[in-house]
Design a protein around this motif. Structure first.
Motif, PDB file in Angstrom:
ATOM      1  N   ASP A   1     -15.166  21.148   9.216  1.00 39.72           N
ATOM      2  CA  ASP A   1     -14.162  21.937   8.502  1.00 39.72           C
ATOM      3  C   ASP A   1     -12.955  22.251   9.383  1.00 39.72           C
ATOM      4  OD1 ASP A   1     -15.972  23.426   9.958  1.00 39.72           O
ATOM      5  OD2 ASP A   1     -16.198  25.030   8.488  1.00 39.72           O
ATOM      6  N   GLY A   2     -13.138  22.270  10.706  1.00 42.72           N
ATOM      7  CA  GLY A   2     -12.002  22.465  11.598  1.00 42.72           C
ATOM      8  C   GLY A   2     -11.168  21.211  11.735  1.00 42.72           C
ATOM      9  N   SER A   3     -11.814  20.102  12.062  1.00 36.39           N
ATOM     10  CA  SER A   3     -11.097  18.838  12.254  1.00 36.39           C
ATOM     11  C   SER A   3     -10.360  18.405  10.992  1.00 36.39           C
ATOM     12  CB  SER A   3     -12.077  17.731  12.659  1.00 36.39           C
ATOM     13  OG  SER A   3     -12.477  17.852  13.995  1.00 36.39           O
ATOM     14  N   PHE A   4     -11.016  18.536   9.838  1.00 37.81           N
ATOM     15  CA  PHE A   4     -10.434  18.019   8.604  1.00 37.81           C
ATOM     16  C   PHE A   4      -9.119  18.714   8.276  1.00 37.81           C
ATOM     17  CE2 PHE A   4     -10.165  17.651   3.907  1.00 37.81           C
ATOM     18  CZ  PHE A   4     -10.078  16.269   3.843  1.00 37.81           C
ATOM     19  N   GLN A   5      -9.020  19.994   8.623  1.00 41.91           N
ATOM     20  CA  GLN A   5      -7.807  20.736   8.279  1.00 41.91           C
ATOM     21  C   GLN A   5      -6.605  20.326   9.125  1.00 41.91           C
ATOM     22  OE1 GLN A   5      -8.228  24.997   6.978  1.00 41.91           O
ATOM     23  NE2 GLN A   5     -10.321  24.748   7.771  1.00 41.91           N
ATOM     24  N   MET A   6      -6.819  19.498  10.132  1.00 43.73           N
ATOM     25  CA  MET A   6      -5.688  19.060  10.959  1.00 43.73           C
ATOM     26  C   MET A   6      -4.850  17.969  10.303  1.00 43.73           C
ATOM     27  SD  MET A   6      -6.616  19.247  14.948  1.00 43.73           S
ATOM     28  CE  MET A   6      -6.860  20.855  15.716  1.00 43.73           C
ATOM     29  N   ASN A   7      -5.477  17.111   9.499  1.00 43.54           N
ATOM     30  CA  ASN A   7      -4.712  16.040   8.835  1.00 43.54           C
ATOM     31  C   ASN A   7      -5.148  15.847   7.394  1.00 43.54           C
ATOM     32  OD1 ASN A   7      -2.613  14.876  10.442  1.00 43.54           O
ATOM     33  ND2 ASN A   7      -4.142  14.019  11.819  1.00 43.54           N
ATOM     34  N   MET A   8      -5.545  16.933   6.735  1.00 40.13           N
ATOM     35  CA  MET A   8      -6.072  16.791   5.377  1.00 40.13           C
ATOM     36  C   MET A   8      -4.990  16.416   4.374  1.00 40.13           C
ATOM     37  SD  MET A   8      -6.953  20.752   4.468  1.00 40.13           S
ATOM     38  CE  MET A   8      -5.721  22.043   4.462  1.00 40.13           C
ATOM     39  N   GLN A   9      -3.711  16.502   4.784  1.00 43.61           N
ATOM     40  CA  GLN A   9      -2.641  16.076   3.875  1.00 43.61           C
ATOM     41  C   GLN A   9      -2.733  14.591   3.549  1.00 43.61           C
ATOM     42  OE1 GLN A   9      -2.028  16.854   7.110  1.00 43.61           O
ATOM     43  NE2 GLN A   9      -1.325  14.875   7.890  1.00 43.61           N
ATOM     44  N   GLU A  10      -3.481  13.831   4.381  1.00 44.21           N
ATOM     45  CA  GLU A  10      -3.586  12.386   4.136  1.00 44.21           C
ATOM     46  C   GLU A  10      -4.481  12.049   2.954  1.00 44.21           C
ATOM     47  OE1 GLU A  10      -1.448  10.442   5.579  1.00 44.21           O
ATOM     48  OE2 GLU A  10      -0.750  12.202   6.719  1.00 44.21           O
ATOM     49  N   ILE A  11      -5.109  13.057   2.352  1.00 48.86           N
ATOM     50  CA  ILE A  11      -5.777  12.820   1.063  1.00 48.86           C
ATOM     51  C   ILE A  11      -4.799  12.163   0.094  1.00 48.86           C
ATOM     52  CG2 ILE A  11      -6.836  13.913  -0.953  1.00 48.86           C
ATOM     53  CD1 ILE A  11      -7.841  16.141   0.844  1.00 48.86           C
ATOM     54  N   MET A  12      -3.549  12.649   0.122  1.00 46.05           N
ATOM     55  CA  MET A  12      -2.552  12.137  -0.810  1.00 46.05           C
ATOM     56  C   MET A  12      -2.280  10.655  -0.555  1.00 46.05           C
ATOM     57  SD  MET A  12      -0.944  13.667  -3.354  1.00 46.05           S
ATOM     58  CE  MET A  12      -1.394  12.276  -4.376  1.00 46.05           C
ATOM     59  N   THR A  13      -2.249  10.259   0.722  1.00 44.53           N
ATOM     60  CA  THR A  13      -2.039   8.843   1.052  1.00 44.53           C
ATOM     61  C   THR A  13      -3.150   7.989   0.456  1.00 44.53           C
ATOM     62  OG1 THR A  13      -0.975   9.483   3.132  1.00 44.53           O
ATOM     63  CG2 THR A  13      -1.720   7.203   2.942  1.00 44.53           C
ATOM     64  N   ALA A  14      -4.393   8.422   0.656  1.00 48.65           N
ATOM     65  CA  ALA A  14      -5.535   7.659   0.148  1.00 48.65           C
ATOM     66  C   ALA A  14      -5.516   7.575  -1.373  1.00 48.65           C
ATOM     67  CB  ALA A  14      -6.839   8.288   0.628  1.00 48.65           C
ATOM     68  N   VAL A  15      -5.124   8.660  -2.031  1.00 47.64           N
ATOM     69  CA  VAL A  15      -5.058   8.664  -3.493  1.00 47.64           C
ATOM     70  C   VAL A  15      -3.947   7.727  -3.973  1.00 47.64           C
ATOM     71  CG1 VAL A  15      -4.497  10.093  -5.506  1.00 47.64           C
ATOM     72  CG2 VAL A  15      -6.072  10.957  -3.759  1.00 47.64           C
ATOM     73  N   ASP A  16      -2.787   7.794  -3.323  1.00 48.50           N
ATOM     74  CA  ASP A  16      -1.658   6.946  -3.726  1.00 48.50           C
ATOM     75  C   ASP A  16      -2.011   5.458  -3.695  1.00 48.50           C
ATOM     76  OD1 ASP A  16       0.045   9.001  -4.248  1.00 48.50           O
ATOM     77  OD2 ASP A  16       1.272   8.772  -2.455  1.00 48.50           O
ATOM     78  N   TYR A  17      -2.804   5.061  -2.700  1.00 52.18           N
ATOM     79  CA  TYR A  17      -3.117   3.636  -2.534  1.00 52.18           C
ATOM     80  C   TYR A  17      -4.487   3.261  -3.103  1.00 52.18           C
ATOM     81  CZ  TYR A  17       1.084   3.457   0.247  1.00 52.18           C
ATOM     82  OH  TYR A  17       2.403   3.540   0.645  1.00 52.18           O
ATOM     83  N   GLY A  18      -5.120   4.207  -3.796  1.00 53.54           N
ATOM     84  CA  GLY A  18      -6.391   3.927  -4.452  1.00 53.54           C
ATOM     85  C   GLY A  18      -7.479   3.483  -3.489  1.00 53.54           C
ATOM     86  N   LEU A  19      -7.530   4.103  -2.318  1.00 53.03           N
ATOM     87  CA  LEU A  19      -8.455   3.660  -1.279  1.00 53.03           C
ATOM     88  C   LEU A  19      -9.863   4.202  -1.502  1.00 53.03           C
ATOM     89  CD1 LEU A  19      -6.147   4.032   1.847  1.00 53.03           C
ATOM     90  CD2 LEU A  19      -6.532   2.018   0.411  1.00 53.03           C
ATOM     91  N   ASN A  20     -10.823   3.369  -1.203  1.00 54.98           N
ATOM     92  CA  ASN A  20     -12.226   3.702  -1.449  1.00 54.98           C
ATOM     93  C   ASN A  20     -12.814   4.414  -0.237  1.00 54.98           C
ATOM     94  OD1 ASN A  20     -14.497   3.663  -3.131  1.00 54.98           O
ATOM     95  ND2 ASN A  20     -15.323   1.863  -2.106  1.00 54.98           N
ATOM     96  N   VAL A  21     -12.304   5.613   0.051  1.00 54.77           N
ATOM     97  CA  VAL A  21     -12.737   6.397   1.212  1.00 54.77           C
ATOM     98  C   VAL A  21     -13.561   7.582   0.740  1.00 54.77           C
ATOM     99  CG1 VAL A  21     -11.953   7.828   3.148  1.00 54.77           C
ATOM    100  CG2 VAL A  21     -10.738   5.719   2.589  1.00 54.77           C
TER     101      VAL A  21
END
Length: 560
Positions: free
Chosen positions: A443-463
């Motif tokens: 929960d600490g690490s994820f909050q450092m770059n969690m804005q990249e959720i949007m990148t993965a959603v935009d490109y339909g990535l299977n993450v």
């Protein structure tokens, strides 16, 4: 053509299909050239640090160079952490940074920084392009340097007027050599056959042999050659964090990871061995513990293609400069199986102790990290690409997930960069859209770059993202508990509702509190297209064991 168009052509010539980047004023000419290019995919991230981490994840997963593109000033400085991460772990990257026009350099111009000077200690090499005619040579040299010898990041700083300058294409590319000749740069050197003979002779006489694998073992045919050697001789194998995957984690000869969080079997074997074959290992402090007490009775053979690493941290009895693949190929036919049955029995006893610590049952109802990782292991059949952030979850993943092949664990080893996991997973998913890619994070690490959720959603990535939510910066809290008398200072961390957060980005979100719920949501996540965030409510104060206290030898493990 202008400099920007030339650069795009040079990237295509070097077989680059993907750029990870974020635009800005100094690189507008390059983005304008990309507008007309249909042979390179540009992945728009949400932060420049993530652009470099994504290129890093792409490179680690594929073995090919990753390329990041950022603008000048804050764009370049935001990339520094990603560059240092790649440098410490020897990852081949090309980082393209915008720069103010050459006539404005040194005048404290808008969005000007000396990124060339800043990154000299954390790049394998870097360039400032002063004239458009230098671009073909510089780009070819950059790719050659980044991908040959010991890989690493190379930075190319691109002033805006160079990107706009006209280039007369009459002499390019025919005049450019296919392999650049760079004065003073020797990528690899051949191994003296006598050194291989000496190593073989030592291995043949060993009574307590061990192979130790580092990050230099993941390239090319090296993993296959290691399996052949270990299987032929019946040699036990251990690895550093960066060497995980070079030898199958489920193999009967594999003892696990060594060092500060190494297994009982791996650390005991390393400390007691009489011959240790060290392949692509740089002996960082997290591997050696107290260097004076490191594997005191062993004859140490160190093989590394970077001569600066030989005997740098630990004196080698036989230091060999060259690739691990060349060394292992030369070793064929010179080594034979010997009787070290007493050693095998001793290792079997240590392995039992390691297994005991792994199988400890959960006595309360809350989830444990080990349980969740084993659930992910079973659901993916050990065939996923796993990216981690840094902390307790990183070590639990390294010791509990069974990696079957090289380049399947993406993690920041040398720099220990929190926030690495999600963008690295994005890079891997871009490279391998058909494979399962799982980011295991805290929960600490994820909050450092969690804005990249949007990148993965935009490109339909299977993450798929597995967040271990325990309300603490777990590894820091563990050290404060064990070594600072439980004086918990600034380690309790609050978090958003990650499930709701994921849905707000247009992704999927699931939550688990029990083992049964964990199994169910992992299976559901893997069957769901696109990015899925899984929040696992964890036991708050669970520690990573074994752990070697700072300054102690690997023999002095705290097991529980």
């Amino acid at each position: 053509m202008n400099g920007s168009q030339l650069l795009i052509e040079m990237l295509i010539e070097n077989k680059i299909e993907t750029l990870f980047g974020y635009p800005g004023g100094a690189v507008l000419p390059l983005y304008d050239a990309l507008y007309d290019c249909d042979r390179i995919q540009h992945v728009l991230v949400r932060h420049e640090q993530a652009a470099v981490h994504a290129a890093d994840g792409y490179a680690r997963a594929t073995g090919r160079p990753g390329v990041a593109l950022v603008t000048s000033g804050p764009g370049a400085t935001n990339a520094v952490t990603g560059i240092a991460t790649a440098f410490m772990d020897s990852v081949p990257l090309i980082v393209l940074t915008g720069q103010v026009s050459t006539d404005l350099i040194g005048l404290d111009s808008f969005q000007e920084v000396d990124i060339y000077g800043m990154t000299m200690p954390i790049t394998k090499h870097n360039y400032v392009v002063r004239h458009v005619d230098d671009l073909p040579r510089i780009v070819n040299e950059a790719f050659h340097i980044a991908t040959t010898g010991r890989p690493g990041p190379v930075l190319i700083d691109l002033p805006k007027n160079v990107l706009n300058a006209e280039f007369r294409a009459g002499s390019w590319p025919a005049s450019e050599p296919s392999t650049p000749s760079i004065r003073g740069y020797i990528a690899e050197s051949s191994i003296d056959p006598k050194e291989i003979e000496m190593a073989a002779e030592r291995l043949n006489r060993a009574q307590r042999p061990l192979i130790l694998l580092g990050g230099g073992c993941i390239q090319g045919e090296t993993p296959t050659l290691i399996q052949e050697l270990a299987g032929h001789l019946g040699l036990p194998v251990a690895s550093t964090l960066m060497g995980i995957g070079a030898f199958p984690s489920g193999h009967s000869l594999y003892l696990g990871m060594v060092g500060m969080h190494g297994t009982v079997a791996a650390n005991r074997a390393l400390q007691s061995a009489d011959v240790v074959l060290n392949l692509g290992v740089r002996f960082s402090d997290r591997v050696t513990g107290n260097r004076k007490a490191f594997s005191p009775e062993s004859y140490k053979i160190q093989v590394d293609l970077d001569p600066s690493e030989l005997s740098k941290n630990i004196p080698a009895d036989l230091a060999i400069t060259g690739t691990c693949a060349e060394f292992l190929s030369g070793l064929r036919g010179q080594v034979h199986r010997t009787d070290h049955s007493a050693w095998d029995l001793q290792i079997a006893d240590w392995r039992k102790r390691s297994a005991k610590t792994k199988r400890k049952e959960n006595l309360n109802q809350k989830l444990t990290p080990e349980e969740v990782i084993r659930c992910i292991q079973q659901a993916t059949a050990g065939d996923a690409i796993i990216a981690t952030d840094v902390g307790q979850h990183q070590i639990w993943t390294a010791t509990h997930y069974q990696f079957s092949e090289a380049r399947s664990l993406l993690t920041s080893g040398g720099l220990g960069t929190m926030g690495y996991g999600l963008p690295a997973a994005i890079g891997a998913a871009i490279a391998f859209p058909e494979r399962q890619v799982v980011c295991i994070t805290g929960d600490g690490s994820f909050q450092m770059n969690m804005q990249e959720i949007m990148t993965a959603v935009d490109y339909g990535l299977n993450v798929k993202v597995a967040i271990f939510k325990n309300g603490y910066l777990g590894m820091v809290r563990q050290w404060q508990q064990l070594f600072l008398g439980r004086r918990y200072s600034s380690v309790h961390i609050s978090s958003p509702d990650f499930v709701a957060l994921a849905k707000s980005f247009g992704a999927h979100g699931f939550r688990a509190h029990t083992h049964e719920e964990a199994e169910r949501i992992i299976e559901l996540a893997l069957q769901t297209e696109g990015l899925v965030v899984m929040e696992f409510d964890m036991t708050e104060e669970r520690n990573v064991y074994p752990i070697v206290p700072p300054g102690s030898s690997n023999q002095e493990m705290i097991v529980e």
